[in-house]
Motif scaffolding. Sequence first.
Motif, PDB file in Angstrom:
ATOM      1  N   GLN A 181      52.068  38.906  38.679  1.00 50.62           N
ATOM      2  CA  GLN A 181      51.220  37.720  38.843  1.00 50.62           C
ATOM      3  C   GLN A 181      51.776  36.776  39.912  1.00 50.62           C
ATOM      4  O   GLN A 181      51.015  36.112  40.617  1.00 50.62           O
ATOM      5  CB  GLN A 181      51.093  36.970  37.507  1.00 50.62           C
ATOM      6  CG  GLN A 181      50.496  37.777  36.370  1.00 50.62           C
ATOM      7  CD  GLN A 181      49.009  38.079  36.526  1.00 50.62           C
ATOM      8  OE1 GLN A 181      48.455  38.996  35.926  1.00 50.62           O
ATOM      9  NE2 GLN A 181      48.327  37.300  37.331  1.00 50.62           N
ATOM     10  N   VAL A 209      44.657  36.240  30.124  1.00 47.77           N
ATOM     11  CA  VAL A 209      45.183  36.644  31.431  1.00 47.77           C
ATOM     12  C   VAL A 209      44.376  37.828  31.972  1.00 47.77           C
ATOM     13  O   VAL A 209      44.026  37.868  33.163  1.00 47.77           O
ATOM     14  CB  VAL A 209      46.681  37.018  31.337  1.00 47.77           C
ATOM     15  CG1 VAL A 209      47.219  37.404  32.710  1.00 47.77           C
ATOM     16  CG2 VAL A 209      47.489  35.852  30.775  1.00 47.77           C
ATOM     17  N   ASN A 240      42.243  37.906  35.461  1.00 55.71           N
ATOM     18  CA  ASN A 240      42.601  38.887  36.493  1.00 55.71           C
ATOM     19  C   ASN A 240      41.396  39.652  37.027  1.00 55.71           C
ATOM     20  O   ASN A 240      41.408  40.121  38.173  1.00 55.71           O
ATOM     21  CB  ASN A 240      43.638  39.871  35.948  1.00 55.71           C
ATOM     22  CG  ASN A 240      45.037  39.281  35.931  1.00 55.71           C
ATOM     23  OD1 ASN A 240      45.280  38.216  36.491  1.00 55.71           O
ATOM     24  ND2 ASN A 240      45.954  39.972  35.290  1.00 55.71           N
ATOM     25  N   GLY A 251      40.218  37.892  39.984  1.00 56.38           N
ATOM     26  CA  GLY A 251      41.139  38.096  41.099  1.00 56.38           C
ATOM     27  C   GLY A 251      40.941  39.454  41.751  1.00 56.38           C
ATOM     28  O   GLY A 251      40.978  39.571  42.988  1.00 56.38           O
ATOM     29  N   CYS A 284      39.895  34.602  43.743  1.00 51.23           N
ATOM     30  CA  CYS A 284      41.334  34.876  43.671  1.00 51.23           C
ATOM     31  C   CYS A 284      42.067  33.739  42.967  1.00 51.23           C
ATOM     32  O   CYS A 284      43.008  33.969  42.188  1.00 51.23           O
ATOM     33  CB  CYS A 284      41.910  35.061  45.069  1.00 51.23           C
ATOM     34  SG  CYS A 284      41.307  36.521  45.945  1.00 51.23           S
ATOM     35  N   ALA A 341      42.747  33.914  39.105  1.00 54.84           N
ATOM     36  CA  ALA A 341      43.871  34.726  38.638  1.00 54.84           C
ATOM     37  C   ALA A 341      45.212  34.171  39.094  1.00 54.84           C
ATOM     38  O   ALA A 341      46.217  34.304  38.393  1.00 54.84           O
ATOM     39  CB  ALA A 341      43.714  36.161  39.140  1.00 54.84           C
ATOM     40  N   GLY A 343      47.120  33.480  35.485  1.00 55.34           N
ATOM     41  CA  GLY A 343      48.001  34.598  35.143  1.00 55.34           C
ATOM     42  C   GLY A 343      49.434  34.203  34.859  1.00 55.34           C
ATOM     43  O   GLY A 343      49.944  34.407  33.744  1.00 55.34           O
ATOM     44  N   LEU A 352      47.727  43.197  40.689  1.00 51.84           N
ATOM     45  CA  LEU A 352      46.811  42.789  39.624  1.00 51.84           C
ATOM     46  C   LEU A 352      46.449  43.963  38.719  1.00 51.84           C
ATOM     47  O   LEU A 352      46.412  43.822  37.489  1.00 51.84           O
ATOM     48  CB  LEU A 352      45.534  42.198  40.225  1.00 51.84           C
ATOM     49  CG  LEU A 352      45.531  40.700  40.528  1.00 51.84           C
ATOM     50  CD1 LEU A 352      44.220  40.304  41.200  1.00 51.84           C
ATOM     51  CD2 LEU A 352      45.731  39.895  39.262  1.00 51.84           C
ATOM     52  N   CYS A 353      46.178  45.100  39.321  1.00 53.71           N
ATOM     53  CA  CYS A 353      45.809  46.285  38.532  1.00 53.71           C
ATOM     54  C   CYS A 353      46.978  46.735  37.646  1.00 53.71           C
ATOM     55  O   CYS A 353      46.786  47.072  36.464  1.00 53.71           O
ATOM     56  CB  CYS A 353      45.372  47.418  39.458  1.00 53.71           C
ATOM     57  SG  CYS A 353      43.834  47.062  40.352  1.00 53.71           S
ATOM     58  N   SER A 361      49.354  44.796  36.579  1.00 57.40           N
ATOM     59  CA  SER A 361      49.507  43.743  35.577  1.00 57.40           C
ATOM     60  C   SER A 361      48.583  43.976  34.389  1.00 57.40           C
ATOM     61  O   SER A 361      48.972  43.787  33.228  1.00 57.40           O
ATOM     62  CB  SER A 361      49.240  42.373  36.205  1.00 57.40           C
ATOM     63  OG  SER A 361      49.429  41.344  35.256  1.00 57.40           O
ATOM     64  N   GLN A 362      47.353  44.391  34.663  1.00 54.22           N
ATOM     65  CA  GLN A 362      46.404  44.663  33.582  1.00 54.22           C
ATOM     66  C   GLN A 362      46.940  45.723  32.633  1.00 54.22           C
ATOM     67  O   GLN A 362      46.815  45.599  31.398  1.00 54.22           O
ATOM     68  CB  GLN A 362      45.051  45.115  34.157  1.00 54.22           C
ATOM     69  CG  GLN A 362      44.308  44.077  34.985  1.00 54.22           C
ATOM     70  CD  GLN A 362      43.761  42.912  34.181  1.00 54.22           C
ATOM     71  OE1 GLN A 362      44.517  42.062  33.726  1.00 54.22           O
ATOM     72  NE2 GLN A 362      42.449  42.878  34.024  1.00 54.22           N
TER      73      GLN A 362
END
Length: 486
Positions: free
Chosen positions: A288, A345, A349, A352, A375, A378, A382, A438-439, A441-442
């Motif tokens: 993040q 979060v 995201n 984002g 953007c 996020a 986040g 970001l991906c 983080s998910q």
Amino acid sequence: MAATKADSLDKAEKSASGLENNLSSETDEEFYVDPVKEVKLLAKLDLAFTPVIMLVYLSCFLDRSNIGNVKVAGILTDIHATDSQFSTAVSIFYATYVVFESPAAILMKKVTPRVILTTLCAVWSLTTIFTGFITNVGGLYTTRLILGACEAGLFPCLNLYLTMVYRREEQAKRVAYLFSCAALSGAFGGLLAYALLQMDGVSGQAGWRWVYIIEGCFSILVAVIVFYGLPNDPTNAWFLNTEEREMMRCRNGQRQKYLGSEKFSWEEIRIELRDPKLYLSGLIQFMQDILLYGFSTFLPSILKAMNYNTLQSNYLTIPVYLWGAIIFLCLAWVSDRYEIRGPIVMFANIFGIIGYVLLLTVKQNGVKYFATYLCAVAVYVGPGINLTWLNVNVAPHYRRATAIGLQQTMGNTAGAVAGQIYRAAPYKLGNSFSLGALCLSQCLIAGKIWYVRKENAVKESIMRGEMEDKRRVKTGDGEVDFRYHI
């Protein structure tokens, strides 16, 4: 005979249960706080502490991120630096920043909040002023290293201070105040830079030099306000009357497991170093923070790459940052209201991800500018809610201080990465890297939600007597009645 033993055991269990309930009832009565009066107390605490905390963090982030504003104003030409050296200057800040975060958080109670926060603020203020007089890239590197060392302790200490004042279910909104200051510093920094750049040539100095000098002077005033505005012991703050101080004592009594002992303990640090929640949180924070530092530092440059001029690329950042702050405050309220962290979060995201996809694929500048608003959702939500997620799930104090410091250390190494991936317009590498972060983080958030739910389920099974408690840690947040927020 067996039936007699079973009856005896049943009576013993009921007796123990009754004793436990009586003790719980006595504790509730001892630490009872009138809900109506508590609302007024919270309002008073917010009115006293929030402006000071927001002001000091605004000052910190302003002094840190103004390098993005001055880049488009000619600093590189004046100090004979290249774009590559500028990226190094952005990254080198985090070399000292990540080293001093954990020690500052752990030492805060020992040194006292007032002394550590005021000292850090005063030193970085002077460093910011001196940055206005540098003549070469070596001077920029030096001031960035000093700035990183001083600002390192600020956020962990402020965050830890909030946990000394507010309950678990009250913290997301207050952490949101801090991160909204990061957004507001972008908006205010863009507006202030736009105004100060008009001083170009005053007293023979370039406009970017005045940005550093005046912002540094502002930060010195903030250091004085911090010294008088943040008491070492919030429960005995000067603005509280006798009844309110008693209410603060009761609130602390109600959450004693969360606060823990005032005595320093190496064992608490060792326990936290083995906590999976810390490392999952740190990895999420790193992902993040790639967004946070890349976006907040390079947004003026990203806009300039869309063919806006120097002044436009500064003032067009203002509504983007304000939007990010407003959305964060709204989602933080939802997070506290329903005591959910990870899903908030993940939701933020999604915006984002869409924003960075648009920045990478569309050609129209208007659509790209709209993407920066997506953007921004996020960028601030986040890191802020993820930090709150760690705050509320780690106890007692020194375990939490260790967690906050190390999580921020892991997360803030992203600042060094951000300086290297945003090197040249149109910044496709930086935007692609942010999208990938970001991906990832998910996925990490989903993993942490699963882990926390599993731990809560284990505690519930132990409380119901369905399984034996074989866990290594049974104190602090390991207590069976300490429920983790999802």
